[in-house]
Write a protein that holds these residues in place. Structure first.
Motif, PDB file in Angstrom:
ATOM      1  N   ARG A  10      26.786  62.351  62.756  1.00  0.00           N
ATOM      2  CA  ARG A  10      27.158  61.981  61.393  1.00  0.00           C
ATOM      3  C   ARG A  10      28.325  60.998  61.405  1.00  0.00           C
ATOM      4  O   ARG A  10      29.450  61.345  61.703  1.00  0.00           O
ATOM      5  N   THR A  11      28.032  59.750  61.057  1.00  0.00           N
ATOM      6  CA  THR A  11      29.085  58.748  60.943  1.00  0.00           C
ATOM      7  C   THR A  11      28.818  57.936  59.693  1.00  0.00           C
ATOM      8  O   THR A  11      27.678  57.835  59.249  1.00  0.00           O
ATOM      9  N   SER A  12      29.869  57.371  59.114  1.00  0.00           N
ATOM     10  CA  SER A  12      29.680  56.553  57.917  1.00  0.00           C
ATOM     11  C   SER A  12      29.019  55.248  58.307  1.00  0.00           C
ATOM     12  O   SER A  12      29.004  54.864  59.475  1.00  0.00           O
ATOM     13  N   LEU A  13      28.475  54.564  57.317  1.00  0.00           N
ATOM     14  CA  LEU A  13      27.819  53.276  57.570  1.00  0.00           C
ATOM     15  C   LEU A  13      28.801  52.325  58.236  1.00  0.00           C
ATOM     16  O   LEU A  13      28.460  51.573  59.151  1.00  0.00           O
ATOM     17  N   LEU A  14      30.062  52.373  57.767  1.00  0.00           N
ATOM     18  CA  LEU A  14      31.081  51.479  58.303  1.00  0.00           C
ATOM     19  C   LEU A  14      31.369  51.775  59.771  1.00  0.00           C
ATOM     20  O   LEU A  14      31.553  50.864  60.579  1.00  0.00           O
ATOM     21  N   GLU A  15      31.395  53.060  60.125  1.00  0.00           N
ATOM     22  CA  GLU A  15      31.680  53.422  61.509  1.00  0.00           C
ATOM     23  C   GLU A  15      30.533  53.048  62.433  1.00  0.00           C
ATOM     24  O   GLU A  15      30.738  52.753  63.604  1.00  0.00           O
ATOM     25  N   ILE A  32      33.426  46.585  46.995  1.00  0.00           N
ATOM     26  CA  ILE A  32      34.445  45.531  47.064  1.00  0.00           C
ATOM     27  C   ILE A  32      33.916  44.270  46.371  1.00  0.00           C
ATOM     28  O   ILE A  32      34.603  43.647  45.553  1.00  0.00           O
ATOM     29  N   LEU A  33      32.674  43.923  46.709  1.00  0.00           N
ATOM     30  CA  LEU A  33      32.043  42.748  46.096  1.00  0.00           C
ATOM     31  C   LEU A  33      32.015  42.915  44.579  1.00  0.00           C
ATOM     32  O   LEU A  33      32.330  41.974  43.834  1.00  0.00           O
ATOM     33  N   SER A  34      31.683  44.096  44.140  1.00  0.00           N
ATOM     34  CA  SER A  34      31.608  44.371  42.705  1.00  0.00           C
ATOM     35  C   SER A  34      32.964  44.203  42.019  1.00  0.00           C
ATOM     36  O   SER A  34      33.061  43.608  40.946  1.00  0.00           O
ATOM     37  N   HIS A  35      34.029  44.691  42.645  1.00  0.00           N
ATOM     38  CA  HIS A  35      35.375  44.528  42.052  1.00  0.00           C
ATOM     39  C   HIS A  35      35.799  43.060  42.018  1.00  0.00           C
ATOM     40  O   HIS A  35      36.336  42.577  41.027  1.00  0.00           O
ATOM     41  N   MET A  36      35.541  42.366  43.138  1.00  0.00           N
ATOM     42  CA  MET A  36      35.986  40.966  43.235  1.00  0.00           C
ATOM     43  C   MET A  36      35.183  40.032  42.344  1.00  0.00           C
ATOM     44  O   MET A  36      35.665  38.974  41.955  1.00  0.00           O
ATOM     45  N   THR A  37      33.924  40.414  42.068  1.00  0.00           N
ATOM     46  CA  THR A  37      33.082  39.520  41.276  1.00  0.00           C
ATOM     47  C   THR A  37      32.784  40.084  39.887  1.00  0.00           C
ATOM     48  O   THR A  37      31.889  39.612  39.209  1.00  0.00           O
ATOM     49  N   SER A  38      33.543  41.121  39.484  1.00  0.00           N
ATOM     50  CA  SER A  38      33.348  41.623  38.127  1.00  0.00           C
ATOM     51  C   SER A  38      33.723  40.517  37.148  1.00  0.00           C
ATOM     52  O   SER A  38      34.384  39.542  37.513  1.00  0.00           O
ATOM     53  N   ARG A  39      33.277  40.681  35.907  1.00  0.00           N
ATOM     54  CA  ARG A  39      33.537  39.671  34.877  1.00  0.00           C
ATOM     55  C   ARG A  39      34.989  39.207  34.918  1.00  0.00           C
ATOM     56  O   ARG A  39      35.276  38.027  34.840  1.00  0.00           O
ATOM     57  N   TRP A  40      35.923  40.161  35.058  1.00  0.00           N
ATOM     58  CA  TRP A  40      37.342  39.800  35.014  1.00  0.00           C
ATOM     59  C   TRP A  40      37.983  39.737  36.392  1.00  0.00           C
ATOM     60  O   TRP A  40      39.031  39.108  36.568  1.00  0.00           O
ATOM     61  N   GLY A  41      37.377  40.387  37.379  1.00  0.00           N
ATOM     62  CA  GLY A  41      37.951  40.409  38.728  1.00  0.00           C
ATOM     63  C   GLY A  41      38.174  39.009  39.291  1.00  0.00           C
ATOM     64  O   GLY A  41      39.233  38.690  39.821  1.00  0.00           O
ATOM     65  N   ALA A  71      44.090  46.006  32.717  1.00  0.00           N
ATOM     66  CA  ALA A  71      44.698  47.144  33.422  1.00  0.00           C
ATOM     67  C   ALA A  71      43.712  47.740  34.431  1.00  0.00           C
ATOM     68  O   ALA A  71      44.068  48.012  35.588  1.00  0.00           O
ATOM     69  N   GLN A  72      42.449  47.920  34.006  1.00  0.00           N
ATOM     70  CA  GLN A  72      41.441  48.509  34.889  1.00  0.00           C
ATOM     71  C   GLN A  72      41.143  47.589  36.076  1.00  0.00           C
ATOM     72  O   GLN A  72      41.023  48.042  37.224  1.00  0.00           O
ATOM     73  N   THR A  73      41.039  46.278  35.802  1.00  0.00           N
ATOM     74  CA  THR A  73      40.746  45.310  36.864  1.00  0.00           C
ATOM     75  C   THR A  73      41.863  45.280  37.895  1.00  0.00           C
ATOM     76  O   THR A  73      41.619  45.284  39.106  1.00  0.00           O
ATOM     77  N   LEU A  74      43.108  45.276  37.423  1.00  0.00           N
ATOM     78  CA  LEU A  74      44.256  45.269  38.346  1.00  0.00           C
ATOM     79  C   LEU A  74      44.266  46.533  39.201  1.00  0.00           C
ATOM     80  O   LEU A  74      44.554  46.487  40.400  1.00  0.00           O
ATOM     81  N   LYS A  75      43.921  47.658  38.578  1.00  0.00           N
ATOM     82  CA  LYS A  75      43.901  48.932  39.298  1.00  0.00           C
ATOM     83  C   LYS A  75      42.844  48.921  40.408  1.00  0.00           C
ATOM     84  O   LYS A  75      43.103  49.350  41.538  1.00  0.00           O
ATOM     85  N   ASP A  76      41.655  48.411  40.074  1.00  0.00           N
ATOM     86  CA  ASP A  76      40.579  48.320  41.074  1.00  0.00           C
ATOM     87  C   ASP A  76      40.996  47.423  42.245  1.00  0.00           C
ATOM     88  O   ASP A  76      40.805  47.771  43.406  1.00  0.00           O
ATOM     89  N   LEU A  77      41.561  46.259  41.924  1.00  0.00           N
ATOM     90  CA  LEU A  77      41.931  45.295  42.972  1.00  0.00           C
ATOM     91  C   LEU A  77      43.096  45.821  43.811  1.00  0.00           C
ATOM     92  O   LEU A  77      43.202  45.536  45.001  1.00  0.00           O
ATOM     93  N   GLU A  78      43.989  46.597  43.172  1.00  0.00           N
ATOM     94  CA  GLU A  78      45.090  47.227  43.907  1.00  0.00           C
ATOM     95  C   GLU A  78      44.512  48.259  44.889  1.00  0.00           C
ATOM     96  O   GLU A  78      44.944  48.339  46.041  1.00  0.00           O
ATOM     97  N   GLY A  79      43.520  48.997  44.423  1.00  0.00           N
ATOM     98  CA  GLY A  79      42.859  49.998  45.277  1.00  0.00           C
ATOM     99  C   GLY A  79      42.180  49.368  46.484  1.00  0.00           C
ATOM    100  O   GLY A  79      42.066  49.986  47.542  1.00  0.00           O
ATOM    101  N   ASP A  80      41.739  48.133  46.329  1.00  0.00           N
ATOM    102  CA  ASP A  80      41.086  47.406  47.432  1.00  0.00           C
ATOM    103  C   ASP A  80      42.096  46.638  48.286  1.00  0.00           C
ATOM    104  O   ASP A  80      41.702  45.841  49.148  1.00  0.00           O
ATOM    105  N   ARG A  81      43.391  46.837  48.017  1.00  0.00           N
ATOM    106  CA  ARG A  81      44.469  46.179  48.773  1.00  0.00           C
ATOM    107  C   ARG A  81      44.482  44.668  48.614  1.00  0.00           C
ATOM    108  O   ARG A  81      44.958  43.944  49.505  1.00  0.00           O
TER     109      ARG A  81
ATOM    110  N   ILE B 124      39.978  46.041  54.426  1.00  0.00           N
ATOM    111  CA  ILE B 124      40.011  46.347  52.991  1.00  0.00           C
ATOM    112  C   ILE B 124      39.919  47.855  52.778  1.00  0.00           C
ATOM    113  O   ILE B 124      40.639  48.427  51.969  1.00  0.00           O
ATOM    114  N   SER B 125      39.054  48.502  53.538  1.00  0.00           N
ATOM    115  CA  SER B 125      38.839  49.927  53.376  1.00  0.00           C
ATOM    116  C   SER B 125      39.946  50.764  53.993  1.00  0.00           C
ATOM    117  O   SER B 125      40.010  51.967  53.785  1.00  0.00           O
TER     118      SER B 125
END
Lengths: 132, 132
Positions: A10-15, A32-41, A71-81, B124-125
């Motif tokens: 059992r390993t994650s897709l990333l691993e 990540i793609l979704s956050h960066m390419t969201s309407r406002w991202g 506020a939501q967009t900034l929070k998402d992008l902060e979460g993605d570093r 990123i992750s």
């Protein structure tokens, strides 16, 4: 006994992979793609690539964005570093947003994209006679 | 009498400017950006940058996309002159999708973006110790 047999069950897709794969529905790169390419991202990233901004300045810079969505967009992008939130110890509180080094790399691609759209709008919209 | 005085009184945002401005809520570049960076728009463009595809092959290539969303995404991108729909006169009908020359320019930026995300997913992750 091949490598498959010795792999942990059992390993994650990333691993399991050296890099992400946006074509795979379960790959974390999709979020990540979704956050960066969201309407406002995209627009928040591009605005922060221009300069560090306070919340209110970002809102003025990006036409049509609501307080809640910013506020939501900034929070998402902060979460993605990608975005750094810096709260200055002042009265009243002063909060600034800037891109992290990782965010600057990402923003360079988004700026290239939006710049291309801005430059080629007449060709895309069909108001230019030199059609592709 | 300067140039301003001789300008027609009513012109679209696009006609008034040499290029688009994604930061302006009313600029038509916003709709193009929205189509190209929609949840599925990016992936359709990147998949078509790899090769011309039939509808069913595109659906297999892009994990998780529904028939309805793929059809809508292709229609939007076709409307923006980024994707070309080619119906071959065969029985049964055979329809292929490819990027237009304009679409190939656009897709290059999207490929750079998704490639960057795929390559940098561990950073990123936060599964990489070399954090930015």
């Amino acid at each position: 006994m091949d490598a498959q047999d010795t792999a942990p069950p059992r390993t994650s897709l990333l691993e399991r992979h050296d890099r992400g794969d946006v074509m795979a529905a379960a790959c974390p790169s999709r979020a990540i793609l979704s956050h960066m390419t969201s309407r406002w991202g995209v627009l928040v990233m591009v605005a922060l690539a221009e300069d560090t901004h306070r919340f209110s300045a970002l809102r003025r810079r990006i036409g049509g964005i609501s307080e809640r969505m910013l506020a939501q967009t900034l929070k998402d992008l902060e979460g993605d570093r990608l975005v750094h939130r810096h709260a200055l110890d002042t009265v009243p509180p002063h909060v600034e947003y800037s891109l992290t080094p990782l965010g600057r790399e990402a923003a360079a691609h988004l700026e290239a994209l939006t710049g291309w759209i801005e430059d080629n709008l007449p060709r895309i919209s069909g108001t230019d006679s030199d059609l592709s």
